[in-house]
Scaffold this motif. Structure first.
Motif, short mmCIF file in Angstrom:
data_model
loop_
_atom_site.label_atom_id
_atom_site.label_comp_id
_atom_site.label_asym_id
_atom_site.label_seq_id
_atom_site.Cartn_x
_atom_site.Cartn_y
_atom_site.Cartn_z
N TYR A 68 -9.29 0.48 8.56
CA TYR A 68 -8.58 -0.80 8.59
C TYR A 68 -8.15 -1.17 7.17
O TYR A 68 -8.94 -1.03 6.20
N ALA A 69 -6.90 -1.64 7.03
CA ALA A 69 -6.37 -2.03 5.72
C ALA A 69 -7.11 -3.24 5.19
O ALA A 69 -7.21 -4.26 5.87
N LYS A 70 -7.61 -3.11 3.91
CA LYS A 70 -8.33 -4.23 3.31
C LYS A 70 -7.36 -5.31 2.80
O LYS A 70 -7.73 -6.47 2.66
N ALA A 71 -6.10 -4.88 2.52
CA ALA A 71 -5.10 -5.82 1.99
C ALA A 71 -3.71 -5.33 2.37
O ALA A 71 -3.56 -4.25 2.97
N PHE A 72 -2.69 -6.13 2.06
CA PHE A 72 -1.31 -5.73 2.27
C PHE A 72 -1.07 -4.43 1.49
O PHE A 72 -1.33 -4.36 0.28
N THR A 73 -0.61 -3.38 2.14
CA THR A 73 -0.59 -2.04 1.53
C THR A 73 0.70 -1.31 1.86
O THR A 73 1.22 -1.42 2.98
N ALA A 74 1.19 -0.52 0.90
CA ALA A 74 2.35 0.36 1.13
C ALA A 74 1.83 1.74 1.54
O ALA A 74 0.93 2.29 0.89
N VAL A 75 2.37 2.29 2.62
CA VAL A 75 2.05 3.65 3.04
C VAL A 75 3.08 4.57 2.37
O VAL A 75 4.30 4.40 2.56
N ARG A 76 2.58 5.53 1.53
CA ARG A 76 3.44 6.37 0.71
C ARG A 76 3.74 7.70 1.40
O ARG A 76 2.95 8.20 2.19
N ALA A 77 4.89 8.28 1.04
CA ALA A 77 5.27 9.57 1.62
C ALA A 77 4.36 10.68 1.12
O ALA A 77 4.08 11.66 1.84
N LYS A 78 3.86 10.53 -0.14
CA LYS A 78 2.96 11.52 -0.72
C LYS A 78 1.76 10.80 -1.34
O LYS A 78 1.82 9.59 -1.58
N GLY A 82 3.40 4.89 14.61
CA GLY A 82 4.21 6.06 14.90
C GLY A 82 4.68 6.82 13.67
O GLY A 82 5.44 7.78 13.79
N LYS A 83 4.21 6.40 12.48
CA LYS A 83 4.59 7.08 11.25
C LYS A 83 3.36 7.60 10.53
O LYS A 83 2.25 7.09 10.71
N THR A 84 3.55 8.64 9.66
CA THR A 84 2.45 9.26 8.91
C THR A 84 2.72 9.14 7.43
O THR A 84 3.87 9.30 6.97
N GLY A 85 1.67 8.85 6.64
CA GLY A 85 1.81 8.73 5.20
C GLY A 85 0.46 8.68 4.52
O GLY A 85 -0.58 9.00 5.14
N TRP A 86 0.47 8.24 3.22
CA TRP A 86 -0.76 8.25 2.41
C TRP A 86 -1.04 6.85 1.86
O TRP A 86 -0.14 6.11 1.50
N VAL A 87 -2.35 6.50 1.85
CA VAL A 87 -2.81 5.24 1.24
C VAL A 87 -4.05 5.54 0.41
O VAL A 87 -4.78 6.50 0.70
N PRO A 88 -4.34 4.73 -0.63
CA PRO A 88 -5.59 4.93 -1.38
C PRO A 88 -6.79 4.75 -0.43
O PRO A 88 -6.85 3.79 0.33
N SER A 89 -7.75 5.70 -0.51
CA SER A 89 -8.93 5.62 0.37
C SER A 89 -9.71 4.34 0.12
O SER A 89 -10.33 3.79 1.02
N SER A 90 -9.67 3.84 -1.14
CA SER A 90 -10.40 2.60 -1.46
C SER A 90 -9.80 1.39 -0.76
O SER A 90 -10.43 0.34 -0.68
N GLY A 91 -8.57 1.53 -0.27
CA GLY A 91 -7.92 0.41 0.41
C GLY A 91 -8.21 0.34 1.89
O GLY A 91 -7.64 -0.50 2.60
N LEU A 92 -9.08 1.23 2.38
CA LEU A 92 -9.46 1.24 3.79
C LEU A 92 -10.92 0.90 3.97
O LEU A 92 -11.77 1.26 3.14
N SER A 93 -11.25 0.23 5.06
CA SER A 93 -12.65 -0.04 5.41
C SER A 93 -12.90 0.53 6.81
O SER A 93 -11.97 0.72 7.59
N LYS A 94 -14.17 0.82 7.08
CA LYS A 94 -14.52 1.39 8.38
C LYS A 94 -14.56 0.35 9.49
O LYS A 94 -14.57 0.70 10.67
N SER A 95 -14.64 -0.92 9.14
CA SER A 95 -14.64 -1.99 10.13
C SER A 95 -13.56 -3.00 9.78
O SER A 95 -13.03 -3.00 8.65
#
Length: 853
Positions: A113-123, A156-169
């Motif tokens: 789950y996104a911890k904050a407003f985040t951009a999903v990057r192509a790489k 429906g799209k695939t990309g990359w986000v910093p792992s620190s910006g995700l939480s398990k809950s």
């Protein structure tokens, strides 16, 4: 009066008024926390191969919780023998493994789950192009990692986000409250279009900050609001001060008695006090503002003052005998006094406010005049005057009830059968004279007149009892089931006529007979008479006499009657002793079979052999051998023979137990399990239906309308309770005083604990959007609060406010974020209780004290 914990009571759904189409479903405001699936042990998955019962225990004798449809995939939680523990539609229980097949487990997915407003990057780099932007709390599927970056799938799209910006809950929601009435804009600019306008203190979910703007989630969607227009805490509402008019009062434009009148308000009217100036108070009432003397206001509702109508009287619309009639009241009706004007009193009635002359009212309850009654001791003439020589008004029978209106000397003035006259006081008794009975001597006619030529009223059989009224010559007047008539004195007896039946001739039991079968010995010569016992075949009995194919006999069970066709005059021959057959090797009973009906187990292979017992359908037996269509089996009744026609090599399927449900409202019965299917009819509230199966929140049932589908939301597993005593008292009190204000009373239904238990009522206010309708609703609410102890009131909801008792008073309802959360995103006039007062009661705690209007 004991109070329940409001936190529990008010967290439950408050029911809406009306049919199923107006009911709302509860939804959590905060998403459930995610489970770290990568750490969870995969459960084996199996699929049902037929509709099967989910049982409370691992046994076919335990209760069925519900029916799981065929081809349902189920996660196996535990195994006990052939039984598997599973969860289906929030219920956990046991199903038989006989009706499950294995199903391959799909690959495990990992989510974040996104911890904050985040951009999903192509790489996996901050400088990479943005694929999409996702809001805080957005759920993504984690496909893998590369260093400090995570590859995700979202929308429906695939990309990359910093792992620190995700939480398990799911990150906890962050709330803000609107400071004053404010617009939420579609962009972070004062020139942006308005998404929605929110009222002061509305709670919104915070998403992110951008300069002096905050992005928030509202019931209308996501938008922007300026930072200074939001608060981090709930804004405490300004405390309002109220007062009540002690008497009929003019509200002035200025704080002076000579100032113009803005409006006139009745005694007990509630006003909001806005401020003071000297001895005057500035008030707001009925949408207008003005001034009243402070001494004319009280902090609580002034006690009601009552008057009682003296005789049947009209209440007029104006203080004039020529005024139009508002309502006509019966004697001793109680009205609420408002004020005096000359010789007139202004009062509040169930029909509204009107006028009645002072002399036609009483300050106390008018005691009803006590009526005195008497009963005629004998046939009596009621006279026009208190004299025996006066003309007869009417004749009355013995025991006739009369109303005694007065006396004059030895005479009493009475009212009877709509006429008034005089009878001797000595001819009346205070209680009904005892009935005097006679009995008809032989079959006799009762005549309509005291003459043998009179027409026959009824013919009575000998010894019929009649009620004696009077004697006239040789005739007696009597009351019969056909009416009053006459019968000659010699044809009546003062006591029952004795009927001595002829004695039967004695019976001699001497001739021997023998029974040819097992026989019932009966009390009388008929099969419908009682059995004295069963006498065995071959018993010797003594014959006495016969009657219509029956014989009267003396047996080991006593004396009675048996059918003559089962008696023989010859003794039975002794049985022939058969030689003992040679010993045969015992067969082996190993092969299982199951009975398909109730079966006789016989001593040999044939119906001519004796039955050693009956085994039930579905019993498992052990088969050894067969002979001529008969099977030699080992059963619960022992070893014997049964017909092979009624044995099966397959165990019977467990019986599906019949389940019932009860409709909690008037519900549409549809041809299929969805609201898009046609309506077959309406199943009335409270009807018992046969429950067949469930699918996606719809139940397949058999009802009085037919077999079809209805929403499970309006089905209960137990029969609905009725309204509780406190709720009944509230409805009755409101109907009696405010019947013209309220057009409906919502009672028992599903949707909340209060309504489903009969402790709540919804009082539907007429013209609730008008100022008068709101004022009427306020008056009803004030009445309920004033009489809360007498009526057992727990809490009220009205005009988007909730009243929680004298100490807490009225609070915000939909705007509080604490109450009615099940209606989030579905607020309307009904869910906010603008059109009705929800009155929750304790159930049976009202003191029953006199009510204060």
């Amino acid at each position: 009066m004991q109070r329940k914990h409001l936190g529990i009571v008010l967290s439950l759904a408050v029911a809406l008024v009306g049919g199923p189409s107006t009911m709302a479903s509860a939804e959590s405001l905060v998403p459930r926390a995610a489970v770290e699936i990568s750490m969870a042990t995969a459960k084996p998955i199996k699929q049902s191969i037929q509709n099967l019962n989910l049982r409370s225990k691992a046994s076919t004798t335990s209760a069925s919780l519900l029916v799981i449809p065929i081809n349902t995939k189920l996660a196996i939680l535990a195994v006990s023998g052939k039984w598997n523990q599973v969860t289906y539609e929030s219920k956990t229980g046991w199903v038989s493994g006989d009706f499950l097949k294995s199903f391959p487990v799909s690959s495990v997915k990992v989510y974040g789950y996104a911890k904050a407003f985040t951009a999903v990057r192509a790489k996996p780099a901050s400088s990479s192009a943005s694929v999409l932007l996702m809001q805080r709390q957005t759920k993504v599927q984690v496909l893998g990692t590369s260093g400090s970056w995570s590859r995700v799938s979202v929308s429906g799209k695939t990309g990359w986000v910093p792992s620190s910006g995700l939480s398990k809950s799911v990150p906890a929601a962050i709330y803000r409250w609107v400071n004053g009435k404010q617009p939420v804009l579609k962009s972070a600019s004062t020139s942006g279009a308005t998404l929605v306008t929110l009222s002061s203190n509305t709670r919104v979910s915070w998403l992110r900050t951008s300069g002096s703007w905050q992005q928030v989630r509202t019931s209308a969607g996501i938008g922007w609001i300026q930072t200074q227009k939001l608060s981090n805490v709930v804004i405490k509402p300004q405390v309002k001060v109220y007062g009540y008019a002690k008497a009929f009062t003019a509200v002035r434009a200025k704080p002076a008695s000579s100032s113009a009148s803005v409006l006139l308000m009745q005694r007990q009217t509630k006003v909001q006090v806005l401020g003071t100036s000297g001895s005057w108070s500035r008030v707001s009432v009925s949408g207008k503002t003005g001034w009243v003397p402070s001494s004319g206001l009280s902090k609580s509702v002034p006690a009601a003052i009552y008057r009682w109508v003296n005789g049947k009287q009209p209440v007029l619309k104006s203080a004039s005998t020529s005024g139009a009639t508002l309502v006509t009241l019966s004697s001793n009706t109680r009205v609420s006094w408002l004020r005096t004007s000359g010789s007139w009193q202004q009062v509040r009635t169930s029909a509204g406010i009107g006028w009645i002359q002072t002399q036609k009212l009483s300050n106390v309850v008018i005691k009803p005049q006590v009526k005195v009654y008497g009963y005629a001791k004998a046939f009596t003439a009621v006279r026009a005057k208190p004299a025996s020589s006066s003309a007869s008004v009417l004749l009355m029978q013995r025991q006739t009830k009369v109303q005694v209106l007065g006396t004059s000397g030895s005479w009493s003035r009475v009212s009877v059968s709509g006429k008034t006259g005089w009878v001797p006081s000595s001819g009346l008794s205070k209680s009904v004279p005892a009935a005097i009975y006679r009995w008809v001597n032989g079959k006799q006619p009762v005549l309509k007149s005291a003459s043998t030529s009179g027409a026959t009223l009824v013919t009575l059989s000998s010894n019929t009892r009649v009620s004696w009224l009077r004697t006239s010559g040789s005739w007696q007047q009597v009351r019969t089931s056909a009416g009053i008539g006459w019968i000659q004195t010699q044809k009546l007896s003062t006591k029952p006529v004795a009927n001595t039946p002829p004695k039967p001739a004695p019976v001699t039991y001497s001739s021997p007979r023998w029974t040819t079968d097992f026989l019932n010995l009966r009390t009388h010569p008929t099969t419908s008479s009682a059995s004295l016992g069963v006498i065995p075949r071959g018993e010797k009995v003594l014959y006495g006499r016969s009657s219509g194919g029956w014989s009267n006999v003396k047996t080991s069970k006593g004396t009675g009657w048996v059918s003559s066709i089962y008696l023989s005059s010859a003794a039975p021959k002794p049985p022939v002793v058969k030689p003992t057959p040679p010993l045969i090797e015992q067969p082996s009973f190993t092969a299982p079979r199951w009975t398909t009906t109730n079966l006789n187990v016989r001593s040999g292979p044939g119906t001519s052999n004796t039955s050693i017992g009956v085994i039930p359908r579905g019993e498992k037996v052990l088969y050894a051998r067969s002979s001529g269509g008969w099977a030699n089996v080992k059963t619960s009744k022992g070893i014997g023979w049964v017909s092979e026609l009624y044995l099966s090599t397959v165990a019977p399927k467990p019986a599906v137990e019949v389940q019932y449900r009860w409709a909690t409202a008037n519900v549409n019965l549809r041809t299929g399990g969805s609201s898009i299917h046609p309506v077959m009819g309406v199943v009335p509230a409270g009807q018992k239906v046969t429950y067949l199966r469930s699918s996606n929140g719809w139940a397949n049932v058999v009802s009085s309308v037919g077999t079809g589908w209805m929403s499970e939301e309006f089905l209960a597993k137990t029969e609905s309770v009725g309204l509780q005593p406190d709720t009944i008292a509230v409805n009755a009190a409101v109907k009696a005083r405010f019947g013209s204000y309220v057009y409906g009373y919502g009672g028992v239904r599903a949707g909340s604990v209060g309504h489903s238990s009969g402790r709540a009522t919804d009082l539907m206010i007429k013209d609730y959007k008008s100022a008068q309708g709101i004022s009427n609703g306020n008056e009803v609410a004030r009445f309920l609060i004033t009489n809360r102890e007498a009526l057992g009131i727990d809490y009220l909801i009205w005009q988007d406010k909730i009243w929680l008792g004298p100490s807490l008073g009225w609070q915000e309802y939909s705007k509080s974020g604490k109450y009615g959360t099940q209606f989030t995103n579905n607020w309307n006039d009904t869910t906010r209780h603008m059109d009705h007062i929800h009155a929750e009661t304790e159930g049976d705690s009202g003191t029953g004290a006199p009510l204060i209007d």
